[in-house]
Design a protein around this motif. Structure first.
Motif, PDB file in Angstrom:
ATOM      1  N   LYS A  71      27.074  31.499 -26.684  1.00 15.94           N
ATOM      2  CA  LYS A  71      25.850  31.091 -26.002  1.00 15.94           C
ATOM      3  C   LYS A  71      26.077  29.714 -25.398  1.00 15.94           C
ATOM      4  CE  LYS A  71      22.248  33.465 -28.686  1.00 15.94           C
ATOM      5  NZ  LYS A  71      20.963  33.252 -29.409  1.00 15.94           N
ATOM      6  N   ARG A  72      25.740  29.607 -24.122  1.00 13.34           N
ATOM      7  CA  ARG A  72      25.758  28.304 -23.439  1.00 13.34           C
ATOM      8  C   ARG A  72      24.338  27.998 -22.992  1.00 13.34           C
ATOM      9  NH1 ARG A  72      27.698  28.508 -18.785  1.00 13.34           N
ATOM     10  NH2 ARG A  72      27.451  26.279 -18.534  1.00 13.34           N
ATOM     11  N   ALA A  73      23.826  26.860 -23.417  1.00 12.01           N
ATOM     12  CA  ALA A  73      22.434  26.513 -23.120  1.00 12.01           C
ATOM     13  C   ALA A  73      22.213  26.431 -21.612  1.00 12.01           C
ATOM     14  CB  ALA A  73      22.072  25.185 -23.767  1.00 12.01           C
ATOM     15  N   ARG A  74      21.126  26.990 -21.148  1.00 14.04           N
ATOM     16  CA  ARG A  74      20.760  26.836 -19.741  1.00 14.04           C
ATOM     17  C   ARG A  74      20.358  25.385 -19.471  1.00 14.04           C
ATOM     18  NH1 ARG A  74      19.782  31.513 -16.911  1.00 14.04           N
ATOM     19  NH2 ARG A  74      19.668  33.449 -18.138  1.00 14.04           N
ATOM     20  N   GLU A  75      20.655  24.915 -18.278  1.00 14.59           N
ATOM     21  CA  GLU A  75      20.210  23.564 -17.919  1.00 14.59           C
ATOM     22  C   GLU A  75      18.704  23.476 -17.929  1.00 14.59           C
ATOM     23  OE1 GLU A  75      21.868  22.107 -14.316  1.00 14.59           O
ATOM     24  OE2 GLU A  75      23.950  22.296 -14.988  1.00 14.59           O
ATOM     25  N   ARG A  76      18.054  24.574 -17.577  1.00 14.97           N
ATOM     26  CA  ARG A  76      16.596  24.632 -17.603  1.00 14.97           C
ATOM     27  C   ARG A  76      16.179  25.958 -18.198  1.00 14.97           C
ATOM     28  NH1 ARG A  76      12.171  22.204 -15.635  1.00 14.97           N
ATOM     29  NH2 ARG A  76      10.368  23.463 -15.019  1.00 14.97           N
ATOM     30  N   CYS A  77      15.521  25.900 -19.351  1.00 15.37           N
ATOM     31  CA  CYS A  77      15.049  27.119 -20.008  1.00 15.37           C
ATOM     32  C   CYS A  77      14.003  27.809 -19.134  1.00 15.37           C
ATOM     33  CB  CYS A  77      14.462  26.758 -21.369  1.00 15.37           C
ATOM     34  SG  CYS A  77      13.782  28.163 -22.271  1.00 15.37           S
ATOM     35  N   LYS A  78      14.009  29.142 -19.158  1.00 15.72           N
ATOM     36  CA  LYS A  78      13.056  29.896 -18.339  1.00 15.72           C
ATOM     37  C   LYS A  78      11.666  29.977 -18.970  1.00 15.72           C
ATOM     38  CE  LYS A  78      16.360  32.879 -15.914  1.00 15.72           C
ATOM     39  NZ  LYS A  78      16.706  34.273 -15.576  1.00 15.72           N
ATOM     40  N   VAL A  79      11.534  29.566 -20.230  1.00 18.83           N
ATOM     41  CA  VAL A  79      10.229  29.570 -20.890  1.00 18.83           C
ATOM     42  C   VAL A  79       9.544  28.235 -20.608  1.00 18.83           C
ATOM     43  CG1 VAL A  79       8.993  29.842 -23.059  1.00 18.83           C
ATOM     44  CG2 VAL A  79      11.137  31.075 -22.692  1.00 18.83           C
ATOM     45  N   GLN A  80       8.362  28.294 -20.023  1.00 15.63           N
ATOM     46  CA  GLN A  80       7.718  27.081 -19.519  1.00 15.63           C
ATOM     47  C   GLN A  80       6.759  26.459 -20.536  1.00 15.63           C
ATOM     48  OE1 GLN A  80       8.881  25.904 -16.538  1.00 15.63           O
ATOM     49  NE2 GLN A  80      10.251  27.649 -16.782  1.00 15.63           N
ATOM     50  N   ASN A  81       7.278  26.111 -21.713  1.00 13.58           N
ATOM     51  CA  ASN A  81       6.494  25.346 -22.679  1.00 13.58           C
ATOM     52  C   ASN A  81       7.443  24.563 -23.566  1.00 13.58           C
ATOM     53  OD1 ASN A  81       7.440  27.218 -24.652  1.00 13.58           O
ATOM     54  ND2 ASN A  81       5.660  28.539 -24.325  1.00 13.58           N
ATOM     55  N   VAL A  82       6.906  23.697 -24.432  1.00 15.20           N
ATOM     56  CA  VAL A  82       7.753  22.801 -25.227  1.00 15.20           C
ATOM     57  C   VAL A  82       8.644  23.595 -26.177  1.00 15.20           C
ATOM     58  CG1 VAL A  82       7.771  20.934 -26.929  1.00 15.20           C
ATOM     59  CG2 VAL A  82       6.118  20.895 -25.054  1.00 15.20           C
ATOM     60  N   ASP A  83       8.096  24.642 -26.802  1.00 16.01           N
ATOM     61  CA  ASP A  83       8.922  25.442 -27.707  1.00 16.01           C
ATOM     62  C   ASP A  83      10.115  26.039 -26.970  1.00 16.01           C
ATOM     63  OD1 ASP A  83       7.521  25.008 -30.076  1.00 16.01           O
ATOM     64  OD2 ASP A  83       6.130  26.652 -29.698  1.00 16.01           O
ATOM     65  N   GLY A  84       9.894  26.483 -25.748  1.00 15.77           N
ATOM     66  CA  GLY A  84      10.990  27.020 -24.960  1.00 15.77           C
ATOM     67  C   GLY A  84      12.002  25.952 -24.587  1.00 15.77           C
TER      68      GLY A  84
END
Length: 355
Positions: A71-84
């Motif tokens: 797994k490589r972390a995305r530069e920007r998570c697709k979930v639009q909240n703090v938990d994401g």
């Protein structure tokens, strides 16, 4: 400040601090860490790429004579909240907790479902685990449900609460496997219901499984016959009931508060009564809850899929055909207000499709 707000503040503070969180060492990696960190999916050691992950790019790689999940972390998570936005950090934190928990002689034997971690680095955005050669679970059977609930009870006793038991986070290779912990949080099982303390008693392990996955699994069975869906629901509930009775007994032995014991006792009593009486009413009540809450999860993170629209179909039909029954079972608003809210939900769900 709520416990959830406290968790958000602590996670954001850790991100801003520049501190590292690492499991294992770079010597544990079957390929140079810099190579793993730079993986794009076109390299000869990459066997498969999985683009559906909302938090990370996921690859099946071959190195050191075996396959691994990278797994490589995305530069920007697709979930639009703090938990994401903090889910990759949270996953590595929980992976570190699970390394310790799996060594606990009381719980470790019940956590074979939980995947091991070979190496992880938050700052490098890398997480490496043994590859799970399993299949996505399409139809839950008794063996799978028993294995899942055995693992869930062990996690709860270990002070870990998993919020996202969605279909993409469970695999079966003869043993049900759990491998994604971006929405698993610590809590005190002797004093709290879940990671929100005692503020949200409706959320518990069986509810999370039913809401995030099982009632979606029951939808096609409903299309075949109500009898098939109700039988599958009864199987899951009997297994959940046994698991919760064991959980409560263990928490009692460990000195859990009366608040927690009474709360679990109430859930157990409701299930036991329904299994010996009107199971259809419990099915309707928990189906509504599951589809409604899962819809709110999808809308809240703007991570809707075709499944979101199918759940809206079910909710709209329930309002049309069984609103009076639902009002007896739950605190529902008027049919007109619910229909308007669901129309708006459908518009947003179509707009926020992530594929």
């Amino acid at each position: 400040m709520t416990l959830e707000q406290q968790r958000h503040a602590a996670q954001l503070a850790f991100v801003a601090s520049g501190a590292e969180l690492e499991i294992g060492t770079r010597d544990d990696c079957p390929l140079p860490l810099e190579q793993l960190e730079a993986t794009l999916g076109t390299e000869p050691y990459v066997r498969e790429c999985f683009s559906a992950g909302l938090t990370a790019h996921v690859y099946r790689i071959h190195a050191g004579g075996r396959d691994w999940t990278l797994k490589r972390a995305r530069e920007r998570c697709k979930v639009q909240n703090v938990d994401g936005q903090t889910s990759f950090l949270n996953e590595i934190q929980r992976r570190a907790d699970l390394v310790v928990l799996k060594r606990d002689p009381r719980l470790g034997e019940h956590l074979s479902a939980v995947v091991d971690t070979r190496y992880a680095s938050f700052r490098r955005g890398v997480l490496l685990s043994p590859w799970i050669d399993g299949e996505r679970i399409q139809t839950w059977n008794e063996r799978q449900l028993l294995q899942l609930f055995d693992a869930l009870v062990a996690l709860l006793l270990g002070g870990l609460f998993e919020w996202d038991l969605c279909p993409g986070n469970t695999l079966d290779d003869g043993q049900v496997r759990l491998f994604d912990f971006g929405y698993m949080y610590r809590f005190d099982p002797l004093r709290q219901f879940n990671s929100n303390g005692t503020a949200a008693p409706g959320f518990h392990a069986a509810e999370r499984f039913e809401t995030r996955q099982y009632f979606a699994h029951l939808l096609p069975l409903e299309q075949q016959s109500d009898h098939l869906a109700l039988a599958a629901f009864a199987l899951e509930k009997r297994i959940a009931l046994d698991a919760y009775q064991r959980l409560r007994a263990e928490l009692l032995a460990r000195g859990a508060s009366s608040t927690v014991l009474d709360w679990l006792g109430g859930i157990i009593a409701e299930w036991r009564q329904a299994l010996s009486g009107d199971l259809d009413a419990l099915y309707l009540k928990e189906a509504w809850r599951s589809h409604w809450l899962d819809l709110q999860d999808d809308l809240g993170g703007q991570t809707c899929t075709p499944s979101t629209l199918v759940r809206i179909d079910w909710l709209e039909q329930a309002v049309r055909e069984r609103h009076a029954d639902l009002q007896r079972l739950t605190a529902l608003g008027s049919a007109h207000a619910l229909q308007a809210e669901l129309r708006e939900a459908r518009r947003n769900a179509r707009q926020w499709q992530v594929g």
